[in-house]
Design an enzyme around this catalytic site. Structure first.
Site, short mmCIF file in Angstrom:
data_model
loop_
_atom_site.label_atom_id
_atom_site.label_comp_id
_atom_site.label_asym_id
_atom_site.label_seq_id
_atom_site.Cartn_x
_atom_site.Cartn_y
_atom_site.Cartn_z
N HIS A 1 53.02 24.42 24.39
CA HIS A 1 52.25 23.29 24.92
C HIS A 1 50.91 23.76 25.47
O HIS A 1 50.24 23.00 26.19
CB HIS A 1 53.07 22.57 25.99
N GLU B 1 48.17 50.37 26.24
CA GLU B 1 47.70 51.65 26.77
C GLU B 1 47.95 52.79 25.79
O GLU B 1 47.27 53.80 25.80
CB GLU B 1 48.39 51.92 28.11
N LYS C 1 37.86 53.38 37.33
CA LYS C 1 38.13 54.05 38.61
C LYS C 1 36.90 54.81 39.07
O LYS C 1 36.53 54.75 40.25
CB LYS C 1 39.29 55.04 38.46
O1 PA5 Z 1 51.14 54.38 32.33
C1 PA5 Z 1 50.42 54.97 33.11
O2 PA5 Z 1 50.25 56.19 33.05
C2 PA5 Z 1 49.71 54.23 34.20
O3 PA5 Z 1 49.97 52.87 34.11
C3 PA5 Z 1 50.18 54.73 35.55
O4 PA5 Z 1 51.56 54.57 35.65
C4 PA5 Z 1 49.48 53.97 36.66
O5 PA5 Z 1 48.11 54.12 36.53
C5 PA5 Z 1 49.94 54.46 38.02
O6 PA5 Z 1 49.68 55.82 38.17
P1 PA5 Z 1 50.39 56.63 39.31
O7 PA5 Z 1 51.85 56.59 39.05
O8 PA5 Z 1 49.82 58.02 39.23
O9 PA5 Z 1 50.04 55.96 40.63
#
Ligand code: PA5
Length: 446
Positions: free
Chosen positions: A308, A287, A423
């Site tokens: 394996h 990310e 989303k």
């Molecule tokens: O690292 C990030 O920003 C994302 O993985 C968020 O943590 C994830 O999308 C969850 O978002 P939120 O905490 O607003 O529900």
């Protein structure tokens, strides 16, 4: 140093002068971070978190963890991405991949949900809770993420029905934004105890906030030692010179290999307790770096299990990856291989030997096979043992590496614009008000 990095098995892949060449880019990335002048500089709260955290909230986390341990059989942790991966990783790493079966006396089972959109999965979690006493820790910075919101809808209603509104209030713990968002508003209205995800800490860098600390403390782990490890790592990895800073050296290695055409980094560990840590690292790397059509693709394996399955590919498949092997030098417990009178399997040459010794030889043999015959560069990251202090150190090591790697790569390591695309389409296809035009357009394309 609790975390040791070895570049010994890179000598056929990276020349010494290549380290020198990239050192000025590492130094520039260091300056961007230290001066807080790089991209995403409003998300640098994690940098000082190990020494600059809210001590009053920390004490509340410990007190809440104690109350949760005393009042329930099961803690349901609701969150997705950065809002659950770190907690799960730490709990399994510090205890066992079988935490729920082997947990310490006086600690509840911990079940994670709200991290997918599978009704089957949620029904399984509900069935596992049965009619036992539960508490809920709902974790969402925005408070609007669909996956945790759907799971929380169910559990909130269930708790109110089971314990009444006042009883439910004692059993719901919300970790969210300090002031904004629907979860914060609901929590204030209903009187849930809340913990804060700081504005300047992104989800994937939040394991050392209440996001990770509350579930980790409920599992009976020493969160003070965890923070101490991270604090010591913060001091060690603030040295600008990459020859004296292994987080920076690792960032350099990753970028050198990426620029030479290695497009994948395979995280390897020989201990199954590291499986969820691999998941946490994959989010942190993927990310943070996967943007602007750039970035290493992070993948993971547990060896020897995956020797394996994917082992064949690593040894002989398309040459596109390097491995980062995390070794844990001392096992938590030892298993001695038993003698067998008939020696029917021919393994008596191992009788009396600890399993950790055999595991080490598997690592060494694989290391030579992959680097020398398979031509796969291997970076080795070693820790001494699986405890809170070393984990805190390791977490900070990977976070600092990610930030510096990202700046050297020329991207913003602290945003995640790509996560929004799915989303938007999902909401449109589901008919969320306000998405009517996009719904028509997408349906025509399906
Ligand atoms: O690292 C990030 O920003 C994302 O993985 C968020 O943590 C994830 O999308 C969850 O978002 P939120 O905490 O607003 O529900």
């Amino acid at each position: 140093m609790p975390v040791k990095l070895s570049k010994k098995y890179l000598q056929n892949f990276i020349r010494e002068d290549e380290y020198a060449s990239i050192s000025h880019q590492i130094a520039a990335a260091h300056t961007l971070l230290e001066n807080r002048s790089g991209a995403g500089n409003d998300f640098l709260g994690w940098l000082d978190l190990p020494v600059n955290y809210d001590k009053e909230e920390f004490a509340r986390i410990q007190a809440a963890a104690k109350r949760i341990r005393e009042s329930c059989d099961v803690l349901v942790v609701i969150g997705i991405g950065g809002s659950y991966l770190g907690a799960r990783a730490a709990i399994e790493f510090l205890n066992s991949p079988f935490y729920n079966q082997l947990r310490k006396p006086g600690t509840p089972e911990i079940l994670f949900c709200g991290n997918n959109i599978s009704g089957d999965y949620l029904n399984d979690i509900i069935a596992m809770c049965g009619d036992r006493d539960i508490c809920v820790n709902v974790i969402s910075k925005s408070g609007t993420t669909t996956e945790p919101a759907v799971a929380f809808r169910y559990f909130r209603d269930y708790l109110i029905k089971k314990y009444g509104a006042d009883g439910a209030k004692q059993r719901i713990f919300a970790t969210t934004d300090k002031a904004r968002g629907t979860l914060k508003e609901l929590s204030d209205r209903e009187g849930y105890e809340t913990f804060v995800i700081p504005d300047d800490v992104g989800g994937r860098y939040s394991v050392l906030t209440a996001v990770g600390l509350l579930p980790i403390a409920v599992a009976g782990c020493d969160i003070k030692r965890l923070m101490q490890g991270a604090a010591d790592a913060r001091a060690a990895y603030s040295v600008p010179d990459m020859t004296k800073n292994d987080a920076y050296l690792y960032a350099a290695i990753r970028n050198i290999l990426y620029n030479k055409g290695y497009s994948m980094e395979l995280m390897v560990c020989y201990e199954p307790r590291f499986r969820e840590m691999n998941e946490w690292i994959k989010q942190l790397y993927g990310e943070s770096e996967g943007k602007d059509n750039k970035g290493l693709f992070p993948a993971s394996v547990i060896f020897s299990t995956d020797l394996h399955s994917l082992g064949q590919y690593v040894q002989d498949g398309r040459r596109q990856m390097f491995e980062t092997v995390v070794t844990i030098d001392k096992p938590v417990s030892e298993f001695i291989i038993p003698e067998e009178k008939e020696n029917f399997d021919g393994l008596n040459f191992l009788a009396g030997k600890p399993m950790s010794y055999v595991n080490r030889k598997a690592f060494e043999g694989t290391l030579l096979a992959h680097t020398e015959e398979g031509h796969v560069p291997n970076v080795i990251v070693s820790i001494d043992k699986a405890d809170e202090y070393e984990l805190g150190y390791l977490i900070y090591f990977f976070e600092k590496t990610t930030a510096v790697s990202g700046y050297v790569l020329g991207i913003n390591p602290f945003d995640q614009p790509g996560v929004e695309s799915y989303k938007r389409n999902m909401f449109a296809l589901l008919g969320k008000p306000g998405y009517e035009d996009l719904k028509k357009e997408l349906e025509a394309r399906l």
